[in-house]
Design a protein around this motif. Structure first.
Motif, short mmCIF file in Angstrom:
data_model
loop_
_atom_site.label_atom_id
_atom_site.label_comp_id
_atom_site.label_asym_id
_atom_site.label_seq_id
_atom_site.Cartn_x
_atom_site.Cartn_y
_atom_site.Cartn_z
N LEU A 48 -2.79 -3.82 -6.54
CA LEU A 48 -2.61 -5.19 -7.06
C LEU A 48 -2.61 -6.21 -5.93
CD1 LEU A 48 0.10 -4.52 -9.77
CD2 LEU A 48 -2.26 -5.21 -10.16
N LEU A 49 -1.89 -5.93 -4.87
CA LEU A 49 -1.83 -6.87 -3.76
C LEU A 49 -3.18 -7.00 -3.06
CD1 LEU A 49 1.64 -5.74 -2.44
CD2 LEU A 49 1.12 -8.01 -3.37
N THR A 50 -3.87 -5.89 -2.90
CA THR A 50 -5.19 -5.91 -2.28
C THR A 50 -6.16 -6.72 -3.13
OG1 THR A 50 -4.82 -3.79 -1.19
CG2 THR A 50 -7.11 -4.49 -1.46
N ALA A 51 -6.13 -6.51 -4.44
CA ALA A 51 -6.99 -7.27 -5.34
C ALA A 51 -6.72 -8.77 -5.21
CB ALA A 51 -6.81 -6.81 -6.78
N GLU A 52 -5.46 -9.13 -5.08
CA GLU A 52 -5.08 -10.54 -4.94
C GLU A 52 -5.68 -11.13 -3.66
OE1 GLU A 52 -2.82 -13.90 -6.38
OE2 GLU A 52 -3.21 -11.97 -7.31
N LEU A 53 -5.56 -10.40 -2.55
CA LEU A 53 -6.08 -10.92 -1.27
C LEU A 53 -7.61 -10.98 -1.26
CD1 LEU A 53 -3.73 -9.27 1.39
CD2 LEU A 53 -3.53 -11.48 0.23
N VAL A 54 -8.25 -9.96 -1.79
CA VAL A 54 -9.72 -9.95 -1.81
C VAL A 54 -10.24 -11.03 -2.76
CG1 VAL A 54 -11.78 -8.59 -2.34
CG2 VAL A 54 -9.90 -7.55 -1.06
N VAL A 126 -7.08 -13.34 9.14
CA VAL A 126 -6.66 -12.12 8.47
C VAL A 126 -5.39 -12.44 7.68
CG1 VAL A 126 -5.36 -11.29 10.50
CG2 VAL A 126 -6.04 -9.68 8.73
N VAL A 127 -5.33 -11.91 6.47
CA VAL A 127 -4.13 -11.99 5.64
C VAL A 127 -3.70 -10.55 5.40
CG1 VAL A 127 -3.18 -12.83 3.46
CG2 VAL A 127 -5.03 -14.09 4.56
N TRP A 128 -2.41 -10.28 5.51
CA TRP A 128 -1.95 -8.90 5.46
C TRP A 128 -0.64 -8.76 4.69
CZ3 TRP A 128 2.84 -8.22 7.57
CH2 TRP A 128 3.30 -9.21 8.45
N PHE A 129 -0.36 -7.51 4.29
CA PHE A 129 0.95 -7.16 3.74
C PHE A 129 1.28 -5.73 4.18
CE2 PHE A 129 -2.01 -5.87 0.38
CZ PHE A 129 -1.56 -4.59 0.07
N THR A 130 2.57 -5.45 4.20
CA THR A 130 3.06 -4.10 4.49
C THR A 130 3.91 -3.66 3.31
OG1 THR A 130 3.13 -4.60 6.85
CG2 THR A 130 4.39 -2.69 6.11
N LEU A 131 3.66 -2.45 2.84
CA LEU A 131 4.47 -1.87 1.77
C LEU A 131 5.36 -0.79 2.36
CD1 LEU A 131 1.95 -1.51 -1.19
CD2 LEU A 131 3.85 -3.12 -1.00
N PRO A 132 6.60 -0.70 1.93
CA PRO A 132 7.48 0.34 2.47
C PRO A 132 7.09 1.72 1.94
CG PRO A 132 8.58 -0.86 0.70
CD PRO A 132 7.27 -1.55 0.95
N ALA A 133 7.46 2.73 2.70
CA ALA A 133 7.23 4.11 2.27
C ALA A 133 8.11 4.39 1.05
CB ALA A 133 7.56 5.08 3.39
N LEU A 134 7.59 5.15 0.12
CA LEU A 134 8.37 5.57 -1.03
C LEU A 134 9.36 6.64 -0.61
CD1 LEU A 134 5.54 5.80 -3.71
CD2 LEU A 134 7.26 4.00 -3.46
N PRO A 135 10.52 6.67 -1.26
CA PRO A 135 11.50 7.72 -0.90
C PRO A 135 10.99 9.11 -1.23
CG PRO A 135 12.33 6.31 -2.70
CD PRO A 135 10.98 5.82 -2.32
#
Length: 135
Positions: A48-54, A126-135
């Motif tokens: 979802l986030l990637t689709a938003e940025l692209v 460049v526009v970026w985001f970081t997602l945390p690792a899942l537990p």
């Protein structure tokens, strides 16, 4: 003497067309990249986030050059970057989060990334985001 080489960071770099067809391509590629890189991040949120940025890059940037998608496994989860050739500024709000005009707001449905922003590059931005690792 034997030189010890550091392993390269696990990363995917993909060139996408500056065209609306890049959005579904990016969604599929980011999920494949996360799987290939064994990045333990939320694939749905990444899509979802990637689709938003692209989408933003396709609709709001000048030029016809490719858009570059970079997916990297990091200690904290994954980092996704979208590079474009437009030197126009992406507004960043007071929390250091990229603020995009337009789009469908799907980043809110996906939850909040652990970090995001934008910066100029020699070829554009460049526009970026970081997602945390899942537990």
């Amino acid at each position: 003497m034997t030189e010890i080489l550091e392993p390269l960071p696990p990363v995917w770099r993909i060139a996408l067309p500056h065209d609306p067809v890049a959005v579904p391509m990016a969604r599929a590629l980011v999920r494949t990249a996360l799987h290939d890189l064994r990045a333990a991040a939320d694939g749905d949120a990444a899509e979802l986030l990637t689709a938003e940025l692209v989408t933003h890059a396709v609709e709001h940037t000048q030029g016809t050059g490719p858009i570059h998608l970079v997916v990297e496994r990091v200690t904290a989860g994954c980092r996704v970057e979208v590079h474009d050739g437009d030197r126009g500024r992406v507004d960043v709000n007071g929390k250091g989060e990229a603020s995009h005009r337009g789009g469908n707001g799907s980043h809110e449905a996906a939850g909040t990334p652990s970090g995001n922003g934008s910066r100029p590059t020699p070829d554009g931005k460049v526009v970026w985001f970081t997602l945390p690792a899942l537990p």
